[in-house]
Motif scaffolding. Structure first.
Motif, PDB file in Angstrom:
ATOM      1  N   SER A  75       0.830  -1.210   0.000  1.00 14.61           N
ATOM      2  CA  SER A  75       0.000   0.000   0.000  1.00 14.61           C
ATOM      3  C   SER A  75       0.863   1.258   0.000  1.00 14.61           C
TER       4      SER A  75
ATOM      5  N   SER B 157     -10.156  -2.937   4.689  1.00 12.39           N
ATOM      6  CA  SER B 157      -9.543  -2.371   3.490  1.00 12.39           C
ATOM      7  C   SER B 157      -9.868  -3.244   2.284  1.00 12.39           C
ATOM      8  N   ALA B 158     -10.165  -2.584   1.140  1.00 12.07           N
ATOM      9  CA  ALA B 158     -10.386  -3.308  -0.119  1.00 12.07           C
ATOM     10  C   ALA B 158      -9.061  -3.333  -0.876  1.00 12.07           C
ATOM     11  N   ASN B 159      -8.568  -4.551  -1.168  1.00 11.52           N
ATOM     12  CA  ASN B 159      -7.189  -4.708  -1.650  1.00 11.52           C
ATOM     13  C   ASN B 159      -7.104  -5.358  -3.034  1.00 11.52           C
ATOM     14  N   ALA B 160      -5.924  -5.176  -3.637  1.00 11.60           N
ATOM     15  CA  ALA B 160      -5.599  -5.831  -4.907  1.00 11.60           C
ATOM     16  C   ALA B 160      -4.110  -6.167  -4.898  1.00 11.60           C
TER      17      ALA B 160
ATOM     18  N   ASP C 204      -7.711  -2.401 -11.860  1.00 13.65           N
ATOM     19  CA  ASP C 204      -9.151  -2.485 -11.584  1.00 13.65           C
ATOM     20  C   ASP C 204      -9.593  -3.941 -11.593  1.00 13.65           C
TER      21      ASP C 204
ATOM     22  N   THR D  73     -11.176  -7.436  -9.106  1.00 17.01           N
ATOM     23  CA  THR D  73     -12.103  -7.712  -7.999  1.00 17.01           C
ATOM     24  C   THR D  73     -11.337  -7.663  -6.679  1.00 17.01           C
ATOM     25  N   PRO D  74     -11.800  -6.861  -5.700  1.00 19.44           N
ATOM     26  CA  PRO D  74     -11.030  -6.707  -4.466  1.00 19.44           C
ATOM     27  C   PRO D  74     -11.165  -7.891  -3.515  1.00 19.44           C
ATOM     28  N   THR D  75     -10.144  -8.064  -2.681  1.00 20.50           N
ATOM     29  CA  THR D  75     -10.253  -8.917  -1.500  1.00 20.50           C
ATOM     30  C   THR D  75     -10.219  -7.969  -0.293  1.00 20.50           C
TER      31      THR D  75
ATOM     32  N   ASP E  97      -9.079   0.957  -1.363  1.00 24.34           N
ATOM     33  CA  ASP E  97     -10.358   1.578  -0.974  1.00 24.34           C
ATOM     34  C   ASP E  97     -10.676   1.152   0.459  1.00 24.34           C
TER      35      ASP E  97
ATOM     36  N   ASN F  84     -14.006  -0.925  -9.407  1.00 24.05           N
ATOM     37  CA  ASN F  84     -13.998  -1.827  -8.254  1.00 24.05           C
ATOM     38  C   ASN F  84     -13.556  -1.156  -6.950  1.00 24.05           C
ATOM     39  N   PHE F  85     -13.006   0.060  -7.058  1.00 21.79           N
ATOM     40  CA  PHE F  85     -12.474   0.727  -5.855  1.00 21.79           C
ATOM     41  C   PHE F  85     -13.017   2.151  -5.688  1.00 21.79           C
TER      42      PHE F  85
END
Length: 405
Positions: A250, A277-280, A285, A287-289, A305, A337-338
């Protein structure tokens, strides 16, 4: 900062006077040179219309983009702006493709009351004979004096440049006897004062965006005034690091961790951080985990996000607020996605009953427009940098230079 004492346009006798007006026509253009968004032009219309109706000779100054080379001048002319202003005003706008010299002087001297003239991009003065000299941007005194000599009075209505000392705002105001702010700046100052200097409580600030360093001044100035500060965006990860957590890949400002620790200490109970937290795995762009921010983030992830639990937390914190100031997105809004955190928080603010809601320009304003919620906020500032510096409690040179009543 008490800007209530500054002269406003109605304090001036404008009839038959050559009124020099600094507007903010720094509009986005497409590759064909057409205007993408004319909001900044429409924001200046009340001042221009007032001057026309009161028989002033209206001379408009604005910059457009940054000018660093002679090549830049070919794509940054204000000519398309003159055309759009003509359409919006329903009257001819005389465009002079010069920033100084006999052609400009003759056109100004030939103006009749109620006529409008637009001077070419003021930042063309930043490059002279191919050399970057920044006469406009560095407030060259000779240029300010020259432009001031072209008129009888000066009105600054460009809030977007109020935090900068340029020849076309501070320079003209310094070298002319009569000066005032226009209707747009007057409205900006009234609303910013209501939201930041004289807020009704509970007062909540929501800060986002990429960097803590961009918001340090705001946190310093607001921490004693607010009931809560909700923090999202990339800047939140520096706060998690300050709590001793690993933040994976991050965004992290190592040199601001101590500042974040200090704010968490002095802002105990006031600073609310995201709980998920929405992560990649990369800046993309996808799908977040989701991860819990009270634990270390996986080394191969980056937060882009706030997560769904944080969205609910922030909505709960906002309930019952009477003043909300929002500056900065909650996530990477250019990725579908974010963008959810920013959009849902924006919607929650917009629908607060009986609250005064203020957006400090920039990405938050873009998010409100994207949501179709812009008209549901009490005030959206037209100047990202200027409103940010106002939130920091810094003086705005473009307004300081205007005469007091």
């Amino acid at each position: 900062m008490d800007y209530n004492k500054k002269k406003t346009i109605k304090d001036l006798d404008v009839k038959d006077k050559k009124a020099l007006v600094r507007v903010d026509f720094n509009v986005p253009l497409d590759d064909a040179g057409d205007i993408i968004d004319d909001n900044r032009i429409t924001a200046a219309l009340p001042t221009i219309k007032y001057l026309v109706q009161n028989d002033a000779k209206v001379i408009l100054f604005s910059h457009l983009g940054r000018i660093k080379t002679e090549e830049d001048k070919k794509t940054k002319s204000l000519k398309p702006v003159a055309k759009r202003l003509e359409e919006l005003m329903g009257q001819k706008v005389i465009f002079v493709p010069e920033t100084e010299g006999p052609e400009l002087e003759a056109a100004i001297n030939a103006l009749k009351p109620g006529e409008i003239l637009l001077v070419e991009n003021t930042r063309f003065e930043d490059v002279v004979d191919g050399v970057l000299v920044k006469r406009e941007s560095k407030n060259d005194p000779e240029l300010g004096r020259y432009w001031a000599s072209l008129g009888d009075l000066f009105i600054n209505d460009a809030f977007g440049t109020a935090h900068r000392a340029h020849a076309s705002n501070v320079g003209i105001a310094t070298h002319i006897d009569d000066s005032a702010v226009g209707f747009l700046i007057e409205a900006e100052l009234t609303n910013l004062a209501k939201g930041i200097d004289n807020p009704e409580h509970p007062f909540i600030a929501i800060l986002g965006g990429a960097k803590v360093s961009d918001k340090i001044g705001v946190i310093d100035n607001l921490l004693n005034k607010v009931d809560k500060i909700l923090i999202g965006g990339g800047m939140a990860y520096t706060f998690f690091a300050a709590q001793g957590h690993k933040v994976g890949r991050s965004l992290l400002e190592e040199d601001k961790i101590d500042d974040a620790k200090r704010y968490l200490e002095i802002g105990k109970g006031k600073i609310i951080l995201p709980v998920d937290s929405a992560n990649a795995p990369e800046f993309a762009d996808v799908t977040p985990t989701f991860s819990d921010t009270s634990k270390d983030m996986p080394d191969d992830m980056m937060g882009l996000d706030i997560g769904p639990k944080t969205i609910e937390l922030f909505k709960n914190e906002l309930a019952g607020a009477k003043t909300v100031v929002w500056n900065g997105p909650m996530g990477v809004t250019e990725f579908t996605n974010f963008e959810k955190g920013t959009l849902e928080v924006g919607e929650a603010i917009a629908n607060l009953p009986g609250a005064f809601t203020l957006i400090g320009g920039g990405d938050s304003a873009a998010a409100a427009k994207k949501l179709g919620l812009a008209d549901k906020f009490s005030w959206i500032s037209t100047g990202g940098g200027a409103s940010l510096e106002y939130m920091e409690g810094k003086p705005l040179p473009g307004i300081e230079a205007i005469e007091n009543k």
